[in-house]
Motif scaffolding. Sequence first.
Motif, PDB file in Angstrom:
ATOM      1  N   THR A  96       0.859  -1.177   0.000  1.00 48.11           N
ATOM      2  CA  THR A  96       0.000   0.000   0.000  1.00 48.11           C
ATOM      3  C   THR A  96       0.898   1.230   0.000  1.00 48.11           C
ATOM      4  O   THR A  96       1.779   1.354   0.847  1.00 48.11           O
ATOM      5  CB  THR A  96      -0.913   0.005   1.247  1.00 48.11           C
ATOM      6  N   ALA A  97       0.682   2.119  -0.962  1.00 46.12           N
ATOM      7  CA  ALA A  97       1.548   3.289  -1.137  1.00 46.12           C
ATOM      8  C   ALA A  97       0.957   4.513  -0.451  1.00 46.12           C
ATOM      9  O   ALA A  97      -0.252   4.754  -0.512  1.00 46.12           O
ATOM     10  CB  ALA A  97       1.741   3.571  -2.624  1.00 46.12           C
ATOM     11  N   TYR A  98       1.843   5.254   0.208  1.00 41.37           N
ATOM     12  CA  TYR A  98       1.447   6.480   0.916  1.00 41.37           C
ATOM     13  C   TYR A  98       2.365   7.625   0.514  1.00 41.37           C
ATOM     14  O   TYR A  98       3.567   7.442   0.364  1.00 41.37           O
ATOM     15  CB  TYR A  98       1.531   6.275   2.433  1.00 41.37           C
ATOM     16  N   LEU A  99       1.782   8.820   0.402  1.00 42.19           N
ATOM     17  CA  LEU A  99       2.551  10.014   0.052  1.00 42.19           C
ATOM     18  C   LEU A  99       3.161  10.709   1.264  1.00 42.19           C
ATOM     19  O   LEU A  99       4.012  11.570   1.117  1.00 42.19           O
ATOM     20  CB  LEU A  99       1.657  11.006  -0.705  1.00 42.19           C
ATOM     21  N   SER A 100       2.706  10.352   2.480  1.00 42.22           N
ATOM     22  CA  SER A 100       3.244  10.974   3.687  1.00 42.22           C
ATOM     23  C   SER A 100       3.526   9.907   4.743  1.00 42.22           C
ATOM     24  O   SER A 100       3.053   8.778   4.642  1.00 42.22           O
ATOM     25  CB  SER A 100       2.262  12.013   4.235  1.00 42.22           C
ATOM     26  N   ALA A 101       4.283  10.305   5.764  1.00 44.36           N
ATOM     27  CA  ALA A 101       4.694   9.361   6.803  1.00 44.36           C
ATOM     28  C   ALA A 101       3.540   8.915   7.687  1.00 44.36           C
ATOM     29  O   ALA A 101       3.565   7.816   8.230  1.00 44.36           O
ATOM     30  CB  ALA A 101       5.796   9.972   7.657  1.00 44.36           C
ATOM     31  N   GLU A 102       2.527   9.773   7.832  1.00 42.18           N
ATOM     32  CA  GLU A 102       1.358   9.419   8.633  1.00 42.18           C
ATOM     33  C   GLU A 102       0.174  10.233   8.149  1.00 42.18           C
ATOM     34  O   GLU A 102       0.346  11.259   7.481  1.00 42.18           O
ATOM     35  CB  GLU A 102       1.616   9.670  10.115  1.00 42.18           C
ATOM     36  N   PRO A 103      -1.052   9.792   8.463  1.00 38.25           N
ATOM     37  CA  PRO A 103      -2.228  10.538   8.002  1.00 38.25           C
ATOM     38  C   PRO A 103      -2.197  11.991   8.477  1.00 38.25           C
ATOM     39  O   PRO A 103      -1.875  12.274   9.623  1.00 38.25           O
ATOM     40  CB  PRO A 103      -3.396   9.779   8.648  1.00 38.25           C
ATOM     41  N   GLY A 104      -2.487  12.896   7.571  1.00 39.92           N
ATOM     42  CA  GLY A 104      -2.523  14.314   7.896  1.00 39.92           C
ATOM     43  C   GLY A 104      -1.174  15.016   7.842  1.00 39.92           C
ATOM     44  O   GLY A 104      -1.110  16.244   7.931  1.00 39.92           O
ATOM     45  N   ALA A 105      -0.096  14.257   7.710  1.00 41.86           N
ATOM     46  CA  ALA A 105       1.239  14.856   7.644  1.00 41.86           C
ATOM     47  C   ALA A 105       1.490  15.424   6.248  1.00 41.86           C
ATOM     48  O   ALA A 105       0.841  15.051   5.279  1.00 41.86           O
ATOM     49  CB  ALA A 105       2.305  13.825   7.985  1.00 41.86           C
ATOM     50  N   LYS A 106       2.460  16.324   6.168  1.00 44.85           N
ATOM     51  CA  LYS A 106       2.862  16.905   4.890  1.00 44.85           C
ATOM     52  C   LYS A 106       3.387  15.786   3.979  1.00 44.85           C
ATOM     53  O   LYS A 106       4.163  14.940   4.428  1.00 44.85           O
ATOM     54  CB  LYS A 106       3.959  17.945   5.146  1.00 44.85           C
ATOM     55  N   PRO A 107       2.978  15.756   2.711  1.00 42.81           N
ATOM     56  CA  PRO A 107       3.480  14.717   1.806  1.00 42.81           C
ATOM     57  C   PRO A 107       4.987  14.863   1.566  1.00 42.81           C
ATOM     58  O   PRO A 107       5.532  15.971   1.651  1.00 42.81           O
ATOM     59  CB  PRO A 107       2.699  14.935   0.516  1.00 42.81           C
ATOM     60  N   PHE A 108       5.634  13.753   1.265  1.00 43.72           N
ATOM     61  CA  PHE A 108       7.067  13.782   0.959  1.00 43.72           C
ATOM     62  C   PHE A 108       7.326  14.674  -0.250  1.00 43.72           C
ATOM     63  O   PHE A 108       8.265  15.457  -0.256  1.00 43.72           O
ATOM     64  CB  PHE A 108       7.605  12.374   0.677  1.00 43.72           C
ATOM     65  N   VAL A 109       6.489  14.528  -1.285  1.00 42.44           N
ATOM     66  CA  VAL A 109       6.624  15.337  -2.500  1.00 42.44           C
ATOM     67  C   VAL A 109       5.245  15.657  -3.062  1.00 42.44           C
ATOM     68  O   VAL A 109       4.279  14.942  -2.805  1.00 42.44           O
ATOM     69  CB  VAL A 109       7.453  14.625  -3.604  1.00 42.44           C
ATOM     70  N   VAL A 110       5.188  16.728  -3.831  1.00 46.48           N
ATOM     71  CA  VAL A 110       4.012  17.078  -4.621  1.00 46.48           C
ATOM     72  C   VAL A 110       4.504  17.359  -6.039  1.00 46.48           C
ATOM     73  O   VAL A 110       5.702  17.547  -6.255  1.00 46.48           O
ATOM     74  CB  VAL A 110       3.250  18.298  -4.044  1.00 46.48           C
ATOM     75  N   ILE A 111       3.597  17.407  -6.963  1.00 47.20           N
ATOM     76  CA  ILE A 111       3.968  17.681  -8.345  1.00 47.20           C
ATOM     77  C   ILE A 111       4.664  19.035  -8.415  1.00 47.20           C
ATOM     78  O   ILE A 111       4.197  20.015  -7.840  1.00 47.20           O
ATOM     79  CB  ILE A 111       2.735  17.638  -9.262  1.00 47.20           C
ATOM     80  N   GLY A 112       5.814  19.062  -9.073  1.00 48.25           N
ATOM     81  CA  GLY A 112       6.599  20.282  -9.211  1.00 48.25           C
ATOM     82  C   GLY A 112       7.784  20.356  -8.262  1.00 48.25           C
ATOM     83  O   GLY A 112       8.665  21.192  -8.449  1.00 48.25           O
ATOM     84  N   ASP A 113       7.814  19.492  -7.241  1.00 51.38           N
ATOM     85  CA  ASP A 113       8.950  19.488  -6.306  1.00 51.38           C
ATOM     86  C   ASP A 113      10.202  18.978  -6.988  1.00 51.38           C
ATOM     87  O   ASP A 113      10.152  18.057  -7.799  1.00 51.38           O
ATOM     88  CB  ASP A 113       8.664  18.591  -5.093  1.00 51.38           C
ATOM     89  N   LYS A 114      11.327  19.564  -6.608  1.00 50.07           N
ATOM     90  CA  LYS A 114      12.626  19.071  -7.074  1.00 50.07           C
ATOM     91  C   LYS A 114      13.137  18.075  -6.044  1.00 50.07           C
ATOM     92  O   LYS A 114      13.032  18.313  -4.841  1.00 50.07           O
ATOM     93  CB  LYS A 114      13.610  20.220  -7.240  1.00 50.07           C
ATOM     94  N   VAL A 115      13.639  16.938  -6.511  1.00 44.14           N
ATOM     95  CA  VAL A 115      14.157  15.895  -5.625  1.00 44.14           C
ATOM     96  C   VAL A 115      15.568  15.523  -6.054  1.00 44.14           C
ATOM     97  O   VAL A 115      15.937  15.677  -7.219  1.00 44.14           O
ATOM     98  CB  VAL A 115      13.262  14.627  -5.618  1.00 44.14           C
ATOM     99  N   ALA A 116      16.341  15.037  -5.098  1.00 41.03           N
ATOM    100  CA  ALA A 116      17.679  14.522  -5.386  1.00 41.03           C
ATOM    101  C   ALA A 116      17.613  13.000  -5.332  1.00 41.03           C
ATOM    102  O   ALA A 116      16.777  12.427  -4.623  1.00 41.03           O
ATOM    103  CB  ALA A 116      18.678  15.041  -4.356  1.00 41.03           C
TER     104      ALA A 116
END
Length: 162
Positions: A96-116
């Motif tokens: 199961t894939a999640y965008l954040s570490a826990e419910p309600g937390a800020k997502p790791f990334v959103v569209i447009g973010d720069k990542v290394a």
Amino acid sequence: MSKHSTDADVAFIKALAEILNTHELTEISVKRDYAEDDSLDVRVVKQANVVTMAQAPMMAQAMPAAMPSAGAPMAAAINDDPAQHPGALTSPMVGTAYLSAEPGAKPFVVIGDKVAEGDTVLIIEAMKTMNHIPATRSGTVKRILFEDGSAVEYGAPLMIIE
């Protein structure tokens, strides 16, 4: 999880995946008991291509640039496979894939973010273990191809990073 990994378990899981495809199922869950404290829990899920309402406007904006030339078939533009994109980040496991570490937390990334390369971009929960999934390349997150909290399968494209 079984304390022993055998070829029979691998064959069993492959047979479940074959049954899933043959009978056009979307999910199979099976528990195989070996001994009192030794078992194998298997969940095989087939990911459906779902377009969420949040993705629909982005697809509409991208469509004019993807329109084929006069002689090209329209299906080629519509059925563009994100798994074949050179910047595709694919799932290394079923879970199961999640965008954040826990419910309600800020997502790791959103569209447009720069990542290394190596930055955590999502988490996949598999067998009650949270697996941090790193970016496989540096760049900008162009597309997120799954819905937060949805089941993903091995090899399924999750993000496009360019």
